[in-house]
Design an enzyme around this catalytic site. Structure first.
Site, short mmCIF file in Angstrom:
data_model
loop_
_atom_site.label_atom_id
_atom_site.label_comp_id
_atom_site.label_asym_id
_atom_site.label_seq_id
_atom_site.Cartn_x
_atom_site.Cartn_y
_atom_site.Cartn_z
N HIS A 72 38.79 -6.59 47.66
CA HIS A 72 39.29 -5.94 48.88
C HIS A 72 40.71 -6.39 49.17
O HIS A 72 40.99 -7.58 49.22
CB HIS A 72 38.39 -6.28 50.08
CG HIS A 72 37.14 -5.45 50.11
ND1 HIS A 72 36.45 -5.20 51.26
CD2 HIS A 72 36.49 -4.79 49.12
CE1 HIS A 72 35.40 -4.42 50.98
NE2 HIS A 72 35.41 -4.17 49.69
N TYR A 201 36.09 -5.46 61.63
CA TYR A 201 35.78 -6.42 62.69
C TYR A 201 36.12 -5.73 64.00
O TYR A 201 37.29 -5.39 64.24
CB TYR A 201 36.66 -7.68 62.55
CG TYR A 201 36.31 -8.55 61.36
CD1 TYR A 201 36.73 -8.23 60.08
CD2 TYR A 201 35.56 -9.71 61.53
CE1 TYR A 201 36.41 -9.03 58.99
CE2 TYR A 201 35.24 -10.53 60.45
CZ TYR A 201 35.67 -10.18 59.19
OH TYR A 201 35.36 -10.97 58.12
N PRO A 293 30.50 -17.56 61.58
CA PRO A 293 30.84 -16.73 60.41
C PRO A 293 32.01 -15.77 60.61
O PRO A 293 32.39 -15.06 59.68
CB PRO A 293 29.54 -15.95 60.14
CG PRO A 293 28.77 -16.01 61.41
CD PRO A 293 29.19 -17.23 62.14
N LYS A 297 34.19 -18.14 56.41
CA LYS A 297 34.68 -19.38 55.80
C LYS A 297 33.57 -20.35 55.32
O LYS A 297 33.86 -21.29 54.57
CB LYS A 297 35.57 -20.15 56.80
CG LYS A 297 36.92 -19.49 57.01
CD LYS A 297 37.84 -19.73 55.84
CE LYS A 297 39.06 -18.83 55.85
NZ LYS A 297 38.99 -17.63 55.05
N TYR A 386 42.73 -15.67 56.23
CA TYR A 386 41.56 -14.90 55.79
C TYR A 386 41.39 -14.98 54.26
O TYR A 386 40.28 -15.16 53.78
CB TYR A 386 41.68 -13.45 56.25
CG TYR A 386 40.39 -12.68 56.12
CD1 TYR A 386 39.39 -12.79 57.09
CD2 TYR A 386 40.15 -11.85 55.02
CE1 TYR A 386 38.19 -12.10 56.97
CE2 TYR A 386 38.95 -11.16 54.90
CZ TYR A 386 37.98 -11.29 55.88
OH TYR A 386 36.78 -10.61 55.74
C1 LIG Z 1 21.90 -17.28 58.56
C2 LIG Z 1 23.24 -17.65 57.95
C3 LIG Z 1 24.21 -16.67 57.75
C4 LIG Z 1 25.44 -17.00 57.21
N1 LIG Z 1 26.38 -16.03 57.04
C5 LIG Z 1 27.58 -16.36 56.56
C6 LIG Z 1 28.60 -15.39 56.39
O1 LIG Z 1 28.42 -14.24 56.69
N2 LIG Z 1 29.80 -15.80 55.89
C7 LIG Z 1 30.04 -17.12 55.54
O2 LIG Z 1 31.13 -17.45 55.06
N3 LIG Z 1 29.10 -18.04 55.66
C8 LIG Z 1 27.89 -17.69 56.16
N4 LIG Z 1 26.95 -18.64 56.31
C9 LIG Z 1 27.30 -19.97 55.87
C10 LIG Z 1 27.10 -20.14 54.37
O3 LIG Z 1 25.97 -19.46 53.95
C11 LIG Z 1 27.02 -21.62 54.09
O4 LIG Z 1 28.25 -22.20 54.48
C12 LIG Z 1 26.72 -21.97 52.64
O5 LIG Z 1 25.40 -21.62 52.31
C13 LIG Z 1 26.91 -23.48 52.42
O6 LIG Z 1 26.41 -23.83 51.16
P1 LIG Z 1 25.77 -25.25 50.90
O7 LIG Z 1 25.38 -25.24 49.47
O8 LIG Z 1 26.69 -26.30 51.39
O9 LIG Z 1 24.49 -25.32 51.85
P2 LIG Z 1 23.14 -24.49 51.80
O10 LIG Z 1 23.39 -23.10 51.34
O11 LIG Z 1 22.48 -24.69 53.12
O12 LIG Z 1 22.28 -25.20 50.67
C14 LIG Z 1 21.66 -26.45 50.87
C15 LIG Z 1 20.48 -26.58 49.93
O13 LIG Z 1 19.91 -27.87 50.07
C16 LIG Z 1 18.51 -27.76 50.15
N5 LIG Z 1 17.98 -28.90 50.89
C17 LIG Z 1 18.00 -29.11 52.22
N6 LIG Z 1 17.44 -30.28 52.52
C18 LIG Z 1 17.04 -30.83 51.36
C19 LIG Z 1 16.39 -32.05 51.04
N7 LIG Z 1 16.03 -32.92 51.99
N8 LIG Z 1 16.15 -32.31 49.74
C20 LIG Z 1 16.51 -31.43 48.77
N9 LIG Z 1 17.13 -30.26 49.03
C21 LIG Z 1 17.40 -29.96 50.32
C22 LIG Z 1 18.27 -26.43 50.85
O14 LIG Z 1 16.99 -25.91 50.59
C23 LIG Z 1 19.38 -25.57 50.25
O15 LIG Z 1 18.98 -24.92 49.07
C24 LIG Z 1 25.72 -18.33 56.85
C25 LIG Z 1 24.75 -19.30 57.02
C26 LIG Z 1 23.54 -18.99 57.59
C27 LIG Z 1 22.50 -20.08 57.80
#
Ligand SMILES: Cc1cc2nc3c(=O)[nH]c(=O)nc-3n(C[C@H](O)[C@H](O)[C@H](O)COP(=O)(O)OP(=O)(O)OC[C@H]3O[C@@H](n4cnc5c(N)ncnc54)[C@H](O)[C@@H]3O)c2cc1C
Length: 395
Positions: A72, A201, A293, A297, A386
């Site tokens: 995009h 947006y 969100p 980011k 962005y």
């Molecule tokens: C509902 C929702 C919508 C979102 N929408 C957007 C969006 O539109 N745009 C955007 O930029 N960001 C969005 N985000 C944020 C984005 O998805 C996260 O920033 C991203 O997933 C971060 O990745 P991560 O790997 O750090 O954490 P996570 O994706 O949370 O992964 C963490 C992993 O650790 C595992 N875990 C947790 N505890 C334990 C444990 N004790 N032992 C072992 N494993 C464990 C979990 O099961 C998970 O698989 C959204 C988040 C949510 C919750």
């Protein structure tokens, strides 16, 4: 069991860090609490910054993204009845974003992990890091009723906001900064073509809405809703009607509706903990920070942390540069705070705060909208944030 880097969590940060380190010849074991199906069932982010895209390419997992992802070059902002296209490419000297769902990124990373043969243990319960200040920390976990011990040099806490890593750091070490917003986002995923080829947006007196997408046939729409709203009260029809009411007539007329594949409400909050390191434990992604969100980011900041930790660990193992370990938290946080600022700013700019903003703050919000969407400098400011600010060099 032994490894060099124990990674807790198989979300995008854990899997991407694991893939990059594996390619660099550094051993990792990933421990994930959930099943792979559960991890892949989560519908989340969809907009990838240029830096995230480049990192996925470097990790060797970009083949499908480059084939199926949508580049995009702009986004649209609808504010105070004005429809303003933000020419991301023109305003940033050629940078763009990639629309490719977090679920797809995760799926590609999981497949790469499987193909590499590097260990990943799903359904690991009671994961617990130990001796974080020691030269040889370890992680214990249970699997199929047995307790296991994983010895390692370093632990990457990639286990999200509800994970165990941040909670394992003794009380009083971390400083927490938080902002909770008085509303949430109701999201709906549907197999319908997006209403516009670029994201929209939209600010409206009924509340904010976002027309996003995952592909040319799959749309993701969001509505700002009060915090006490319940998903069960939102039929598909009610969702579509409300979305149409918040969009200009010409856009609403083009909206293709259909049954929801998923609907959920996410509260909006900003949170950062400092520092992002404690001894041999490093916090990565949502384990250390959350953004609303609105700036797209969350996933991108997780990738940014991975970028820094990966480059530091490679220098530690190849060049013995253990001095760099202290650099992880300040490097990562400098970029995190800029991402937090932008996400906060976009949330302030585009949402309706109702009685939660006094008359002065509402006037400031109006002035911001007027200024940022009409001034060339204001537009560049939004565009460069962005598409993602550049990563600093690890040296
Ligand atoms: C509902 C929702 C919508 C979102 N929408 C957007 C969006 O539109 N745009 C955007 O930029 N960001 C969005 N985000 C944020 C984005 O998805 C996260 O920033 C991203 O997933 C971060 O990745 P991560 O790997 O750090 O954490 P996570 O994706 O949370 O992964 C963490 C992993 O650790 C595992 N875990 C947790 N505890 C334990 C444990 N004790 N032992 C072992 N494993 C464990 C979990 O099961 C998970 O698989 C959204 C988040 C949510 C919750």
């Amino acid at each position: 069991m032994n490894t060099q880097v124990a990674i807790i969590g198989a979300g995008p940060s854990g899997l991407l860090l694991g893939q990059l380190l594996h390619k660099a010849g550094i051993d990792t074991v990933i421990l994930e609490r959930q099943t792979p199906e559960y991890v892949l069932g989560r519908i989340r982010a969809g907009v990838l910054e240029q830096g995230t895209v480049d990192l996925l390419r470097e990790a060797g997992v970009a083949e499908r993204m480059d084939r199926e992802g949508l580049v995009h070059e702009g986004v649209e902002l609808l504010v105070a009845g004005r429809r303003q296209r933000l020419d991301l490419k023109g305003l940033t000297g050629g940078k763009t974003v990639m629309v490719y769902g977090q679920t797809e990124v995760t799926c590609d990373l999981m497949q790469a992990r499987e193909a590499s043969g590097a260990p990943i243990i799903y359904s690991a319960s009671n994961v617990q890091p130990h001796e974080l200040k020691d030269e040889r920390p370890y992680v214990t976990f249970e699997k199929d009723g047995q307790t296991h011990r994983l010895d390692c040099d370093y632990i990457a806490g990639c286990d999200g906001f509800h994970g165990v890593s941040r909670k394992s750091i003794p009380e009083g070490v971390l400083k927490e900064y938080e902002r909770v917003y008085p509303f949430g986002w109701l999201g709906m995923l549907s197999d319908t073509p997006p209403v516009n080829h670029e994201l929209i947006y939209a600010h409206h007196e009924r509340g904010f809405s976002l027309c996003s997408q995952r592909s040319q046939t799959r749309s993701r729409y969001y509505l700002q809703v009060p915090l006490d709203e319940r998903v069960e009260d939102w039929s598909d029809e009610r969702f579509w009607n409300e979305l149409k009411a918040r969009l200009p007539e010409d856009v609403a007329r083009q909206l293709v509706t259909g049954p929801a594949l998923e609907k959920s409400i996410a509260p909006l909050r900003s949170l950062v903990v400092e520092p992002m390191q404690y001894g041999h434990l490093f916090l990565v992604g949502d384990a250390a920070h959350i953004v609303p969100p609105t700036g797209a980011k969350g996933l991108n900041l997780a990738a940014s942390d991975v970028n820094y930790l990966y480059r530091i660990l490679v220098k530690v193992y190849r060049e013995g540069r253990i001095d760099l370990l202290q650099q992880y938290s300040p490097l990562a946080l400098r970029r995190v705070w800029k991402g937090e600022r932008f996400s906060w700013f976009m949330t302030q700019l585009l949402h309706d705060f109702g009685e939660h903003k006094d008359a002065w703050d509402q006037k400031m919000q109006e002035a911001d909208r007027e200024y940022f969407l009409t001034s060339p400098a204001g537009l560049v400011n939004i565009a460069e944030n962005y598409v993602g600010l550049p990563y600093e060099e690890v040296a």
